[in-house]
Design a protein around this motif. Structure first.
Motif, short mmCIF file in Angstrom:
data_model
loop_
_atom_site.label_atom_id
_atom_site.label_comp_id
_atom_site.label_asym_id
_atom_site.label_seq_id
_atom_site.Cartn_x
_atom_site.Cartn_y
_atom_site.Cartn_z
N GLY A 228 0.78 -1.26 -0.07
CA GLY A 228 -0.20 -0.26 -0.05
C GLY A 228 0.91 1.28 0.11
N HIS A 229 1.97 1.02 -0.39
CA HIS A 229 3.16 2.49 -0.45
C HIS A 229 2.81 2.95 0.84
CE1 HIS A 229 5.22 4.76 -3.53
NE2 HIS A 229 5.05 5.77 -2.33
N ALA A 230 3.39 2.53 1.85
CA ALA A 230 3.26 2.88 3.11
C ALA A 230 4.55 3.82 3.63
CB ALA A 230 2.90 2.33 4.22
N VAL A 231 5.55 3.45 3.06
CA VAL A 231 7.03 3.94 3.46
C VAL A 231 7.38 4.90 2.38
CG1 VAL A 231 9.19 3.19 4.11
CG2 VAL A 231 7.54 1.44 4.20
N PRO A 232 7.72 6.15 2.87
CA PRO A 232 8.39 7.19 1.96
C PRO A 232 9.66 6.76 1.67
CG PRO A 232 8.23 7.88 4.19
CD PRO A 232 7.55 6.58 4.15
N PRO A 233 10.22 7.31 0.42
CA PRO A 233 11.70 7.12 -0.05
C PRO A 233 12.88 7.13 0.99
CG PRO A 233 10.39 8.56 -1.40
CD PRO A 233 9.56 8.32 -0.45
N HIS A 234 12.66 8.24 2.03
CA HIS A 234 13.85 8.42 2.55
C HIS A 234 13.99 7.58 3.77
CE1 HIS A 234 10.52 10.72 4.67
NE2 HIS A 234 11.42 10.94 5.62
N LEU A 235 12.73 6.73 4.06
CA LEU A 235 12.72 5.93 5.43
C LEU A 235 12.50 4.48 4.92
CD1 LEU A 235 9.88 7.71 7.58
CD2 LEU A 235 12.56 7.83 7.78
N VAL A 236 12.85 4.05 3.62
CA VAL A 236 13.00 2.74 3.18
C VAL A 236 14.02 2.13 3.86
CG1 VAL A 236 13.32 1.40 1.17
CG2 VAL A 236 11.57 3.11 0.82
N ASN A 237 13.91 1.00 4.41
CA ASN A 237 14.92 0.37 5.23
C ASN A 237 16.03 -0.46 4.08
OD1 ASN A 237 16.65 -0.93 6.96
ND2 ASN A 237 15.10 -1.77 8.23
N LYS B 223 20.41 12.77 1.82
CA LYS B 223 21.03 13.73 3.00
C LYS B 223 21.10 12.84 4.17
CE LYS B 223 19.18 17.90 1.00
NZ LYS B 223 18.10 18.82 0.98
N SER B 224 19.95 11.88 4.49
CA SER B 224 19.83 11.39 5.69
C SER B 224 19.81 10.00 5.81
CB SER B 224 18.69 11.93 6.56
OG SER B 224 17.64 11.41 5.72
N ARG B 225 20.24 9.30 4.86
CA ARG B 225 20.07 7.78 4.82
C ARG B 225 21.37 6.99 5.31
NH1 ARG B 225 16.86 7.94 -0.93
NH2 ARG B 225 15.78 9.47 -0.24
N PRO B 226 21.01 5.88 5.88
CA PRO B 226 22.17 4.97 6.27
C PRO B 226 22.80 4.70 4.80
CG PRO B 226 20.24 4.43 7.45
CD PRO B 226 19.94 5.26 6.44
N VAL B 227 24.23 4.69 4.44
CA VAL B 227 24.70 4.77 3.33
C VAL B 227 25.39 3.25 2.76
CG1 VAL B 227 24.56 6.88 2.43
CG2 VAL B 227 26.71 6.07 3.39
N THR B 228 25.81 2.66 3.90
CA THR B 228 26.56 1.49 3.86
C THR B 228 26.44 0.23 4.84
OG1 THR B 228 29.00 0.82 3.98
CG2 THR B 228 28.23 2.75 5.35
N PHE B 229 26.94 -0.81 4.36
CA PHE B 229 26.75 -1.80 5.44
C PHE B 229 28.12 -1.73 6.37
CE2 PHE B 229 24.35 -4.08 1.93
CZ PHE B 229 23.33 -4.39 2.86
N SER C 106 17.11 5.35 -5.88
CA SER C 106 18.04 4.69 -6.41
C SER C 106 19.41 4.38 -5.60
CB SER C 106 18.53 4.78 -7.88
OG SER C 106 19.00 3.73 -8.59
N VAL C 107 19.64 5.61 -4.79
CA VAL C 107 20.85 5.53 -3.75
C VAL C 107 19.99 5.45 -2.54
CG1 VAL C 107 22.83 7.02 -2.78
CG2 VAL C 107 22.06 7.14 -5.22
N PRO C 108 20.32 4.57 -1.56
CA PRO C 108 21.67 3.83 -1.58
C PRO C 108 21.28 2.33 -1.86
CG PRO C 108 20.66 3.83 0.75
CD PRO C 108 19.74 4.68 -0.22
N GLU C 109 20.22 2.14 -2.68
CA GLU C 109 19.90 0.68 -3.10
C GLU C 109 21.02 0.26 -3.85
OE1 GLU C 109 15.51 -0.20 -3.38
OE2 GLU C 109 16.21 -0.62 -5.38
N ALA C 110 21.31 0.98 -5.04
CA ALA C 110 22.42 0.42 -6.14
C ALA C 110 23.69 0.20 -5.32
CB ALA C 110 22.55 1.46 -6.96
N ASN C 111 24.18 1.20 -4.34
CA ASN C 111 25.60 0.90 -4.00
C ASN C 111 25.50 -0.25 -2.75
OD1 ASN C 111 24.14 3.76 -3.29
ND2 ASN C 111 25.29 3.48 -1.48
N LEU C 112 24.51 -0.43 -2.10
CA LEU C 112 24.36 -1.49 -1.14
C LEU C 112 24.27 -2.76 -1.80
CD1 LEU C 112 21.68 0.10 1.43
CD2 LEU C 112 24.13 -0.51 1.68
N ALA C 113 23.70 -2.90 -3.04
CA ALA C 113 23.68 -4.00 -3.82
C ALA C 113 25.16 -4.33 -4.10
CB ALA C 113 22.85 -3.90 -5.23
N ARG C 114 25.71 -3.35 -4.66
CA ARG C 114 27.32 -3.78 -4.78
C ARG C 114 28.15 -4.05 -3.91
NH1 ARG C 114 30.11 -1.63 -9.36
NH2 ARG C 114 28.20 -1.99 -10.37
N GLU C 115 28.08 -3.41 -2.66
CA GLU C 115 28.74 -3.87 -1.50
C GLU C 115 28.11 -5.07 -1.07
OE1 GLU C 115 29.36 0.25 1.42
OE2 GLU C 115 27.83 -1.52 1.91
#
Ligand code: HPA
Length: 271
Positions: free
Chosen positions: A55-64, A109-115, A186-195
């Protein structure tokens, strides 16, 4: 539970109906619980993950993002096909067009960007010269061309923090910087996938011209409506990509952080 390929469905792509034998599962890891659907496409086992939740409940900046990518890794996924709704900064990339994006500019600006946050997880610098798997991109491109779809080979995706849309001045800036498209995920999804040493490619659907280019003010409703009008193309494309993509494939993405000992899951433990 195991899967070879995954689809991350973005805005407007919530339905794993292209798969058979659907099974809802929850994959747990140290970042959270990730509900997703497992199914089959022919002899391939495919995981389907709705990026914004049911139901599109999670906004982009809060996607885990970390929980999501790690969950796919835990399932054994080696290739991820993502979809994204985007605004266009480029007159050539019109609403309804598909773009197999090849680069991004990161304005989040505010997302965890790495494992890898130091300490036990270590300090790891990942090469991201080509942030989207060049090999998997070609599969998407070949499928779209074969289907006769309006597709662009490459585009620079500007990732903003959202959830607000951009100002007209920001859009002008992004154009000057060489951006083609603007989106929020697409950020940080793409870079996390690469990590995590997985192939990751993304098909962007242009839903609108960006703020200040569009003759009207932007609304989420408009994005959803454009997505709905064109989602059949994305579905057809994904089906064909699932047919063309080898279930088992070797790619340099799978050795992305080999110099650092690789991305290691903890067997028998919580990841
Ligand atoms: N901006 C940011 N994200 C978007 C847009 C946009 O114009 N359209 C669809 N997603």
């Amino acid at each position: 539970m195991q899967a070879q390929l995954a689809i991350i469905g973005g805005t407007g792509v919530y339905d794993p109906a292209m798969l058979t034998g659907l099974r809802e599962v929850v994959v747990k890891n140290r970042f959270g619980d990730v509900p997703l659907t497992l199914g089959c496409y022919g002899d391939k086992i495919v995981a389907f993950l709705a990026r914004h939740g049911a139901g599109h409940a999670v906004p982009p900046h809060l996607v885990n993002y970390r929980a999501n990518i790690l969950a796919l890794k835990q399932l054994g996924v080696r290739q991820i096909i993502a979809t994204a709704a985007v605004g266009s900064l480029n007159q050539q990339m019109a609403p309804g067009n598909l773009v197999i994006i090849d680069q991004f500019l990161d304005f989040t600006k505010s997302r965890p960007v790495t494992f890898f946050d130091g300490g036990e997880s270590g300090v790891i610098h990942t090469d991201l010269t080509f942030p989207y798997c060049p090999r998997l991109r070609q599969v998407l491109l070949a499928a779209a061309r074969e289907l006769g779809q309006q597709v662009h080979d490459g585009g620079v995706y500007v990732c903003t923090e959202g959830p607000r849309f951009e100002t007209a001045a920001e859009v002008r800036l992004f154009q000057h910087l060489g951006g083609d498209l603007v989106g929020m995920t697409s950020v940080p999804e793409a870079n996390l996938a690469r990590e995590a040493e997985m192939c990751y490619a993304s098909v962007a659907m242009v839903t609108n011209f960006a703020a200040g280019i569009s003759p009207t003010l932007l609304t989420h409703k408009e994005v959803l409506a454009a997505m709905q009008a064109n989602v059949a193309n994305i579905r057809t494309l994904i089906r064909r990509v699932l047919e063309l993509a080898a279930g088992d494939v070797e790619c340099t993405c799978h050795q992305a952080i080999a110099d650092f000992g690789g991305f290691n899951l903890l067997p028998g433990k919580e990841n």
